[in-house]
Design a protein around this motif. Structure first.
Motif, PDB file in Angstrom:
ATOM      1  N   ASP A  50      -5.633   2.599   7.606  1.00  0.00           N
ATOM      2  CA  ASP A  50      -6.052   1.336   8.217  1.00  0.00           C
ATOM      3  C   ASP A  50      -4.884   0.576   8.839  1.00  0.00           C
ATOM      4  OD1 ASP A  50      -8.600   1.899   7.407  1.00  0.00           O
ATOM      5  OD2 ASP A  50      -8.581   0.547   5.679  1.00  0.00           O
TER       6      ASP A  50
ATOM      7  N   THR B 153       0.801  -1.229   0.000  1.00  0.00           N
ATOM      8  CA  THR B 153       0.000   0.000   0.000  1.00  0.00           C
ATOM      9  C   THR B 153       0.832   1.277   0.000  1.00  0.00           C
ATOM     10  OG1 THR B 153      -0.163  -0.053   2.423  1.00  0.00           O
ATOM     11  CG2 THR B 153      -1.935  -1.124   1.188  1.00  0.00           C
ATOM     12  N   SER B 154       2.153   1.151   0.074  1.00  0.00           N
ATOM     13  CA  SER B 154       3.009   2.342   0.075  1.00  0.00           C
ATOM     14  C   SER B 154       3.862   2.447  -1.172  1.00  0.00           C
ATOM     15  CB  SER B 154       3.940   2.330   1.299  1.00  0.00           C
ATOM     16  OG  SER B 154       4.889   1.280   1.188  1.00  0.00           O
TER      17      SER B 154
ATOM     18  N   HIS C 178      -0.949   3.805   5.075  1.00  0.00           N
ATOM     19  CA  HIS C 178      -2.401   3.742   4.876  1.00  0.00           C
ATOM     20  C   HIS C 178      -3.082   3.844   6.242  1.00  0.00           C
ATOM     21  CE1 HIS C 178      -6.389   2.216   3.858  1.00  0.00           C
ATOM     22  NE2 HIS C 178      -6.064   2.413   2.585  1.00  0.00           N
TER      23      HIS C 178
ATOM     24  N   TYR D 133       1.176  -1.591  -6.955  1.00  0.00           N
ATOM     25  CA  TYR D 133       0.703  -0.392  -6.257  1.00  0.00           C
ATOM     26  C   TYR D 133       0.597   0.778  -7.238  1.00  0.00           C
ATOM     27  CZ  TYR D 133       1.198   3.990  -3.701  1.00  0.00           C
ATOM     28  OH  TYR D 133       1.051   5.284  -3.257  1.00  0.00           O
TER      29      TYR D 133
END
Length: 327
Positions: free
Chosen positions: A191, A150-151, A189, A256
């Protein structure tokens, strides 16, 4: 530089080159290891005079039966750099020309599908710790691989992050002296911030600020070999076929970027305005590196090609980025 690792007649020159490069801001760790191998080669040939002949350089540049094209090219490149340095300080040295190696076969990045990602992370979540060897694996791996995906971070940027580099109050990771010697802030992120807080509470109750956040055990970072072995195990459990060349861990970074460009395209975002943001977050030095992902997105999702071509006329056809892996 005081480096007892060099023993040949050129030990002072090896140290001088490394000191020069480090004074310019380069880490020069991998290059130092490559120079040590050349130093051993010089010792084997018992050089007694400070000069490098064409014959000796040609001997070093011969391809070994077991090595890949990429490794062969890297060996030659290391010697070429050293020979150029010797020549610059007045020592006779033959400089191996370019074009001695064939280009490695191009690897087509694997873009993980949503189904593959779901199966992969299910396998990661089933990780089991091994108290004697990997006491924190079940806790660390699910968070590590989710942040990696996610990065868009490079593997070693994340695995070598220290506690002091991860600002959980503001939700970002500080990357210091990444590729191209760039510092940058990478958002976590939302979350995953709470999961990082939980992980820190579980394994870093008394850890100092310079401890590795994703440690194997106190004082020991995750190695590339450790990560790769676990990655292959997760692929197998997820039923994702590995061909021997891929998928790779690095393909999470590709996935990503492609998914982010797809999201922006579907939302009607101005890609001319948003692509510099991606360039900064990925730590790219040139626009060409970032533009590489326009081609990947166009190939993976043909229906967004018209949008991409409208934002970047001709570039999807013209860009030819030869990526160098960074783990």
């Amino acid at each position: 530089m005081d480096n007892p690792g060099f023993n040949s007649i050129f030990r002072d020159e090896f140290c001088g080159l490394i000191t020069l490069k480090q004074s310019l801001g380069f880490k020069y760790k991998a290059e130092t290891a490559a120079f040590r191998r050349i130093d051993i080669f010089f010792c084997h040939h018992q050089l007694t005079e400070k000069r490098l002949s064409k014959e000796l350089c040609d001997h070093w540049c011969q391809k070994r039966s077991y090595e890949s094209a990429a490794n062969h090219a890297h060996r030659i490149s290391s010697l070429r750099v050293f020979c150029k340095y010797l020549s610059s300080v007045g020592i006779p040295a033959y400089i191996p020309p370019h074009g001695l190696t064939r280009h490695p076969e191009k690897y087509d990045a694997h873009i993980y599908t949503p189904d593959e990602l779901e199966r992969f992370f299910t396998a990661v979540d089933d990780s089991r710790s091994v108290p004697s060897e990997c006491p924190y694996r079940a806790l660390v791996m699910p968070v590590f691989f989710r942040i990696l995906y996610t990065s868009g971070m490079r593997v070693s940027e994340l695995r070598l992050a220290k506690i002091r580099d991860i600002d959980l109050a503001n939700g970002y990771i500080r990357v210091l002296s990444g590729k191209n010697q760039k510092d940058r802030l990478v958002p976590i992120h939302p979350d995953l911030v709470s999961r990082c807080v939980e992980l820190k509470d579980q394994i870093h109750g008394s850890s100092p600020e310079d401890e590795f956040f994703f440690m194997v055990r106190p004082g020991r970072e995750m190695t590339l070999q450790n990560l790769y072995h676990n990655f292959r195990r997760y692929l197998d459990k997820a039923g994702i076929l590995h061909t021997g060349r891929g998928p790779r861990i690095h393909d999470f970074r590709h996935t990503y970027c492609v998914n982010l460009l797809l999201k922006w395209s579907e939302e009607g975002k101005d890609l001319l305005a948003y692509l510099p943001y991606m360039r900064t977050m990925l730590g790219h030095e040139s626009f060409e590196e970032t533009a590489y992902y326009l081609k990947l997105t166009s190939a993976a999702f043909p229906f967004v090609r018209e949008h991409l071509e409208a934002a970047f006329p001709d570039i999807i056809q013209e860009v030819a980025f030869h990526e160098h892996e960074f783990y």
